[in-house]
Scaffold this motif. Sequence first.
Motif, PDB file in Angstrom:
ATOM      1  N   SER A  70       0.804  -1.221   0.000  1.00  0.00           N
ATOM      2  CA  SER A  70       0.000   0.000   0.000  1.00  0.00           C
ATOM      3  C   SER A  70       0.840   1.276   0.000  1.00  0.00           C
ATOM      4  O   SER A  70       0.301   2.380   0.080  1.00  0.00           O
ATOM      5  N   GLN A  71       2.151   1.150  -0.101  1.00  0.00           N
ATOM      6  CA  GLN A  71       3.017   2.322  -0.093  1.00  0.00           C
ATOM      7  C   GLN A  71       3.107   2.953  -1.481  1.00  0.00           C
ATOM      8  O   GLN A  71       2.633   2.407  -2.473  1.00  0.00           O
ATOM      9  N   GLU A  72       3.747   4.121  -1.531  1.00  0.00           N
ATOM     10  CA  GLU A  72       3.960   4.810  -2.799  1.00  0.00           C
ATOM     11  C   GLU A  72       5.003   4.050  -3.633  1.00  0.00           C
ATOM     12  O   GLU A  72       5.935   3.454  -3.082  1.00  0.00           O
ATOM     13  N   PRO A  73       4.860   4.055  -4.962  1.00  0.00           N
ATOM     14  CA  PRO A  73       5.847   3.368  -5.803  1.00  0.00           C
ATOM     15  C   PRO A  73       7.188   4.089  -5.792  1.00  0.00           C
ATOM     16  O   PRO A  73       7.262   5.288  -5.501  1.00  0.00           O
ATOM     17  N   GLU A  74       8.242   3.330  -6.119  1.00  0.00           N
ATOM     18  CA  GLU A  74       9.601   3.895  -6.160  1.00  0.00           C
ATOM     19  C   GLU A  74      10.362   3.344  -7.353  1.00  0.00           C
ATOM     20  O   GLU A  74      10.132   2.202  -7.782  1.00  0.00           O
ATOM     21  N   TYR A  75      11.289   4.156  -7.866  1.00  0.00           N
ATOM     22  CA  TYR A  75      12.195   3.733  -8.928  1.00  0.00           C
ATOM     23  C   TYR A  75      13.632   3.825  -8.446  1.00  0.00           C
ATOM     24  O   TYR A  75      13.995   4.759  -7.734  1.00  0.00           O
ATOM     25  N   GLN A  76      14.430   2.859  -8.838  1.00  0.00           N
ATOM     26  CA  GLN A  76      15.884   2.968  -8.691  1.00  0.00           C
ATOM     27  C   GLN A  76      16.495   2.543 -10.020  1.00  0.00           C
ATOM     28  O   GLN A  76      16.334   1.396 -10.439  1.00  0.00           O
ATOM     29  N   GLU A  77      17.146   3.467 -10.679  1.00  0.00           N
ATOM     30  CA  GLU A  77      17.805   3.157 -11.949  1.00  0.00           C
ATOM     31  C   GLU A  77      19.300   3.314 -11.756  1.00  0.00           C
ATOM     32  O   GLU A  77      19.768   4.379 -11.353  1.00  0.00           O
ATOM     33  N   MET A  78      20.036   2.247 -12.014  1.00  0.00           N
ATOM     34  CA  MET A  78      21.471   2.245 -11.758  1.00  0.00           C
ATOM     35  C   MET A  78      22.235   1.947 -13.038  1.00  0.00           C
ATOM     36  O   MET A  78      21.960   0.951 -13.722  1.00  0.00           O
ATOM     37  N   SER A  79      23.204   2.794 -13.336  1.00  0.00           N
ATOM     38  CA  SER A  79      24.111   2.515 -14.443  1.00  0.00           C
ATOM     39  C   SER A  79      25.034   1.368 -14.057  1.00  0.00           C
ATOM     40  O   SER A  79      25.388   1.203 -12.883  1.00  0.00           O
ATOM     41  N   GLY A  80      25.413   0.560 -15.039  1.00  0.00           N
ATOM     42  CA  GLY A  80      26.292  -0.570 -14.764  1.00  0.00           C
ATOM     43  C   GLY A  80      27.581  -0.174 -14.076  1.00  0.00           C
ATOM     44  O   GLY A  80      28.107  -0.922 -13.247  1.00  0.00           O
TER      45      GLY A  80
ATOM     46  N   VAL B  21      27.715  -7.119  -8.170  1.00  0.00           N
ATOM     47  CA  VAL B  21      26.767  -7.118  -7.066  1.00  0.00           C
ATOM     48  C   VAL B  21      25.614  -6.176  -7.423  1.00  0.00           C
ATOM     49  O   VAL B  21      25.654  -4.978  -7.144  1.00  0.00           O
ATOM     50  N   ILE B  22      24.590  -6.738  -8.052  1.00  0.00           N
ATOM     51  CA  ILE B  22      23.436  -5.941  -8.463  1.00  0.00           C
ATOM     52  C   ILE B  22      22.621  -5.543  -7.231  1.00  0.00           C
ATOM     53  O   ILE B  22      22.174  -4.403  -7.114  1.00  0.00           O
ATOM     54  N   ALA B  23      22.427  -6.479  -6.333  1.00  0.00           N
ATOM     55  CA  ALA B  23      21.756  -6.206  -5.059  1.00  0.00           C
ATOM     56  C   ALA B  23      22.303  -7.172  -4.025  1.00  0.00           C
ATOM     57  O   ALA B  23      22.661  -8.301  -4.351  1.00  0.00           O
ATOM     58  N   GLY B  24      22.371  -6.717  -2.782  1.00  0.00           N
ATOM     59  CA  GLY B  24      22.874  -7.574  -1.717  1.00  0.00           C
ATOM     60  C   GLY B  24      24.363  -7.437  -1.492  1.00  0.00           C
ATOM     61  O   GLY B  24      24.934  -6.365  -1.704  1.00  0.00           O
ATOM     62  N   LYS B  25      25.014  -8.551  -1.102  1.00  0.00           N
ATOM     63  CA  LYS B  25      26.419  -8.531  -0.709  1.00  0.00           C
ATOM     64  C   LYS B  25      27.166  -9.712  -1.299  1.00  0.00           C
ATOM     65  O   LYS B  25      26.604 -10.785  -1.498  1.00  0.00           O
ATOM     66  N   SER B  26      28.449  -9.502  -1.545  1.00  0.00           N
ATOM     67  CA  SER B  26      29.325 -10.593  -1.974  1.00  0.00           C
ATOM     68  C   SER B  26      30.748 -10.286  -1.570  1.00  0.00           C
ATOM     69  O   SER B  26      31.297  -9.238  -1.948  1.00  0.00           O
TER      70      SER B  26
END
Length: 426
Positions: free
Chosen positions: A230-240, A265-270
């Motif tokens: 029910s929250q507001e939408p969000e965008y995250q655009e990331m360049s490579g 590492v697109i998302a998270g940790k490594s």
Amino acid sequence: MSAWVLASTSRWIPLNGSNSPISMGSPQGTEKTATSPTSPPRKAHQGPLRTFLSLTIVVATLALATAWLMKSNSLVQVLQHAPKTFRRSATTMSTQSIRPISRRVIKKVEAIETPEGEGATVRRSIGTAALRNLSPFLMLDHFTIGLGAGFPDHPHRGQTTWTYMLEGYVQHEDFLGNSGVIGPGDLQHMMAAKGMMHAEMPKHYDDAGNRLPNPVGLQLWVDLPAEVKSQEPEYQEMSGKDLPTVTPRSGEPVETEGSGWSVKVIAGKSHGVESPVRSPRNGGTWYLDIKLDGPGSRIFQELPAGWTSFIYTMGPAPVKVGGSGSSEGNATLGAANAQIFPAYHTLVLDSDATANGVWIEHAGNKTGQEVRLMLYAAQPLDQEVYQYGPFVVSEREHVRKAVMDFQMGMNGFEKAPGWKSKIGGR
């Protein structure tokens, strides 16, 4: 990608001399000088001797106390550095003593290439009859968009979409005024939440009219926790170039680190590196683009305990998953559970509480032929999933409500009626 496809988680206490002070006023260090009326009188010859002995004891006590304090001060100076040193040593010991124990593959599904509309093809596994109920994952499409194809204006509610480009370019535009182009290595992360309407269209020609490669990429749909829908939408655009890449660390042993690999590492940790991409509250997601250089290359990737995880293989060489990651095949670490898989398979990993990650190894024999794969992990959600096309809700009655909200322009879709994107062409 299709708008209307039904695809149905010892405390160390430093030593400190000041914590054990000597109490100079303790009963053992004092002597009462008053006498009671009934006490026998002291003899005169005992006075000077007793005084001399008392003074001697006081002087000796002061000397010992001074020496102790001097030693204590130097000890405190040393111990001021002890916590960091101890923690560093403890961390090193912990890192060296943790034994990598791999998850194993419990289900494999081939992602067969199929037509999707006119001019597009999709390899889909998650979201088909062969692989559903993999909470929180809803769909994974490995797409190619040819001339004349695309995904014009369509709505979303209740999920996040992760679009990661491998080749070519895709344009996007939404009813909130956001727009842009993503190319090879770029990511668009959209949290649709209570409502989003957008278009995703290929860019087949540059501004000079030169033909560009057909867009190829991956789109992942992940369910949102019920309280976030029910929250507001969000965008995250990331360049490579803004997404970090990690390679084997020189100070780590091959037995626990592996060799001959790189991870975007697109998302998270490594391996000590964290992505800047944010996940919604209680909806953590890891998304790793892994490459193995050649035969024998291998990596151990840690995974959060209890999270749902899977691998999508992209070839060209086969990959071995599970086991010990040792070329000798140490059976005590589960080498018997290792399996080899070709390209374009989705491999679901178990959630064994004793496993702390997954061993992945290049299983080919051609020098110079790499392995590429995607590794995903996310917190499973303890909630129902009701999906009608691009609407994902947690209660059955909310399906009809989502459709009505979109049609009537309410509750997150206020800007939907009459909106037309510039890129959709329809």
